[in-house]
Design a protein around this motif. Structure first.
Motif, PDB file in Angstrom:
ATOM      1  N   GLU A 279      -1.974  52.373 -96.785  1.00 32.56           N
ATOM      2  CA  GLU A 279      -1.753  53.368 -95.300  1.00 32.56           C
ATOM      3  C   GLU A 279      -0.511  54.691 -96.141  1.00 32.56           C
ATOM      4  N   THR A 280      -1.220  55.771 -96.191  1.00 32.39           N
ATOM      5  CA  THR A 280      -0.273  56.721 -96.418  1.00 32.39           C
ATOM      6  C   THR A 280       0.464  57.876 -95.236  1.00 32.39           C
ATOM      7  N   PRO A 281       1.476  58.077 -95.093  1.00 33.95           N
ATOM      8  CA  PRO A 281       2.287  59.249 -93.713  1.00 33.95           C
ATOM      9  C   PRO A 281       1.055  60.044 -94.649  1.00 33.95           C
ATOM     10  N   VAL A 282       1.050  61.287 -93.387  1.00 30.95           N
ATOM     11  CA  VAL A 282       0.615  62.211 -93.508  1.00 30.95           C
ATOM     12  C   VAL A 282       1.595  63.348 -92.995  1.00 30.95           C
ATOM     13  N   ALA A 283       1.420  65.099 -93.901  1.00 28.25           N
ATOM     14  CA  ALA A 283       2.707  65.505 -93.537  1.00 28.25           C
ATOM     15  C   ALA A 283       3.751  66.172 -92.733  1.00 28.25           C
ATOM     16  N   ASP A 297     -13.453  64.990 -92.125  1.00 27.06           N
ATOM     17  CA  ASP A 297     -12.741  63.789 -93.204  1.00 27.06           C
ATOM     18  C   ASP A 297     -11.858  64.426 -92.969  1.00 27.06           C
ATOM     19  N   SER A 298     -11.185  65.079 -93.243  1.00 27.36           N
ATOM     20  CA  SER A 298     -10.082  65.681 -93.631  1.00 27.36           C
ATOM     21  C   SER A 298      -9.420  66.150 -93.227  1.00 27.36           C
ATOM     22  N   THR A 299     -10.168  66.254 -91.488  1.00 27.20           N
ATOM     23  CA  THR A 299      -8.337  67.077 -90.647  1.00 27.20           C
ATOM     24  C   THR A 299      -8.272  65.918 -89.103  1.00 27.20           C
ATOM     25  N   LEU A 300      -6.439  66.074 -89.062  1.00 26.81           N
ATOM     26  CA  LEU A 300      -6.826  65.702 -87.796  1.00 26.81           C
ATOM     27  C   LEU A 300      -5.995  66.624 -86.687  1.00 26.81           C
ATOM     28  N   ALA A 301      -5.830  66.428 -85.445  1.00 23.42           N
ATOM     29  CA  ALA A 301      -5.574  66.985 -84.076  1.00 23.42           C
ATOM     30  C   ALA A 301      -4.388  66.201 -83.845  1.00 23.42           C
ATOM     31  N   TYR A 302      -3.743  66.272 -83.166  1.00 25.29           N
ATOM     32  CA  TYR A 302      -3.216  65.964 -82.080  1.00 25.29           C
ATOM     33  C   TYR A 302      -2.553  66.781 -81.066  1.00 25.29           C
ATOM     34  N   ASP A 320      -4.492  63.230 -95.277  1.00 20.31           N
ATOM     35  CA  ASP A 320      -4.004  62.689 -97.031  1.00 20.31           C
ATOM     36  C   ASP A 320      -2.886  62.715 -97.132  1.00 20.31           C
ATOM     37  N   ALA A 321      -2.103  63.144 -98.111  1.00 22.19           N
ATOM     38  CA  ALA A 321      -0.796  62.918 -98.410  1.00 22.19           C
ATOM     39  C   ALA A 321      -0.824  64.472 -99.206  1.00 22.19           C
ATOM     40  N   SER A 322      -1.344  65.256 -98.896  1.00 20.61           N
ATOM     41  CA  SER A 322      -1.048  66.932 -98.884  1.00 20.61           C
ATOM     42  C   SER A 322      -0.228  67.005 -98.702  1.00 20.61           C
ATOM     43  N   ALA A 323       0.264  67.951 -99.262  1.00 18.96           N
ATOM     44  CA  ALA A 323       1.300  69.072 -99.219  1.00 18.96           C
ATOM     45  C   ALA A 323       1.731  70.023 -98.288  1.00 18.96           C
ATOM     46  N   ALA A 324       0.082  69.835 -97.856  1.00 13.39           N
ATOM     47  CA  ALA A 324       0.337  71.495 -96.796  1.00 13.39           C
ATOM     48  C   ALA A 324       0.577  70.916 -95.567  1.00 13.39           C
TER      49      ALA A 324
END
Length: 343
Positions: A279-283, A297-302, A320-324
């Motif tokens: 598991e990976t925490p997102v930014a 496949d690369s973007t979450l909305a909430y 992902d673990a992107s810094a963005a």
């Protein structure tokens, strides 16, 4: 027989009456056009709007109006305040995928009930189910065959320890309805499990119209379960997973993980790789109490609370673990779901 001509006085009376009727109609039309239904000027009335002629980001606006806003996965997502089009639907929660959409809304009455409307791609109602509880989550399988919903039947917050939910599934092809999935044969960490406090919520479907994932809670702990509709069994995969959302490619699950006890900022969004179970925490570091949706496949909305009381805004973050960091997508909106033309 020929009628005698009207007198001048009679003709004046008739003309006056006709003018009054036309004036009344004109005033009524003007008032309706001015007042409308309370929607903002950015909203464009769109009779006949469907999932095919308005693909994009479908969402519920602050007053429950369901709208479609333009969205591009190329990095030029819908700008906040962009013009959106109304579907004419009013829902507390909305979700669309494949050939179907789900609109769940509070049903008026003495007791707390929810009306679940299952819609086709033309947004016409195919079936309505009325169940007890408060609207909370809605999901549709990638093909549109399976529709699921979660309702609060006591309490109104996952942060509280005193809540209970009821989750149902409808097969739109066969018409088979399960009003409460608690009848599932549950296997907790490999062993058949029975307990009166078992609670399910937040279903998300795989693309085979059989397998699904959900949260199960018992004895104060939460688990990610993988369910099988044909065998009507479910097995736990991992602890401390809530409100799962399966990625379009079926390889990852976005979820909210409890990172601190109590009701103050208890969760953080994570993504679980189903192959490695890593598991990976997102930014996004704020506490998200929502079932995140995958826009691609690369973007979450909430949704997160907005400025006004009871309002919420839709945000996005890389999965992902992107810094963005997170970005505001739409104000005064919730229940995001990405719809493509043709399903």
């Amino acid at each position: 027989m020929t009628l005698p001509p009207l007198s001048l006085r009679a003709r004046i009376i008739a003309l006056t009456a006709a003018t009054a009727v036309l004036a009344t109609v004109a005033v009524g039309y003007t008032v309706a056009a001015a007042d409308g239904d309370g929607r903002s000027p950015e909203s464009v009335a769109a009779p006949g709007l469907t999932l095919d002629n308005a693909p994009g980001l479908f969402h519920a606006a602050r007053k429950g109006d369901v709208r479609s806003a333009p969205y591009s996965s190329s990095g030029t997502g819908a700008a906040d305040g962009a013009r959106s089009r109304n579907t004419g639907l009013s829902c507390d929660r909305f979700y669309a995928s494949g050939r179907s959409a789900a609109c769940i809304a509070s049903h008026p009455g003495i007791s707390q009930k929810t009306k679940v409307n299952v819609l086709d791609r033309e947004l016409n109602t195919r079936r309505t189910v009325v169940v007890g509880g408060i609207p909370n989550r809605a999901r549709v399988s990638p093909s549109g065959r399976l529709v699921a919903w979660t309702l609060f039947v006591s309490g109104d917050s996952y942060a509280s320890s005193s809540f209970s939910t009821r989750t149902g599934i409808l097969d739109t092809r066969t018409g088979y309805l399960v009003k409460n999935v608690e009848t599932l044969q549950l296997y907790l960490e490999g062993r058949r499990y029975h307990a009166p406090d078992v609670n399910y919520w937040g279903i998300t479907f795989a693309d085979d119209d059989n397998r699904f994932y959900a949260t199960v809670a018992t004895k104060g702990k939460t688990y990610l379960v993988e369910g099988d509709i044909k065998t009507w069994k479910a097995r736990t995969l991992r602890r401390n997973v809530e409100c799962p959302s399966l990625s379009p490619d079926g390889t990852r699950i976005a979820f909210k993980k409890r990172v601190r006890e109590g009701t103050r900022n208890p969760w953080r969004l994570h993504v679980l790789d189903l192959g490695t179970m890593r598991e990976t925490p997102v930014a996004e570091t704020r506490s998200v109490d929502d079932q995140a949706a995958w826009l691609d496949d690369s973007t979450l909305a909430y949704a997160l609370p907005g400025r006004a009381k009871g309002a919420s805004d839709i945000w996005t973050v890389p999965a992902d673990a992107s810094a963005a960091g997170p970005s505001l997508l739409l104000s005064d909106a919730s229940s995001p779901s990405m719809v493509v033309a043709g399903g």
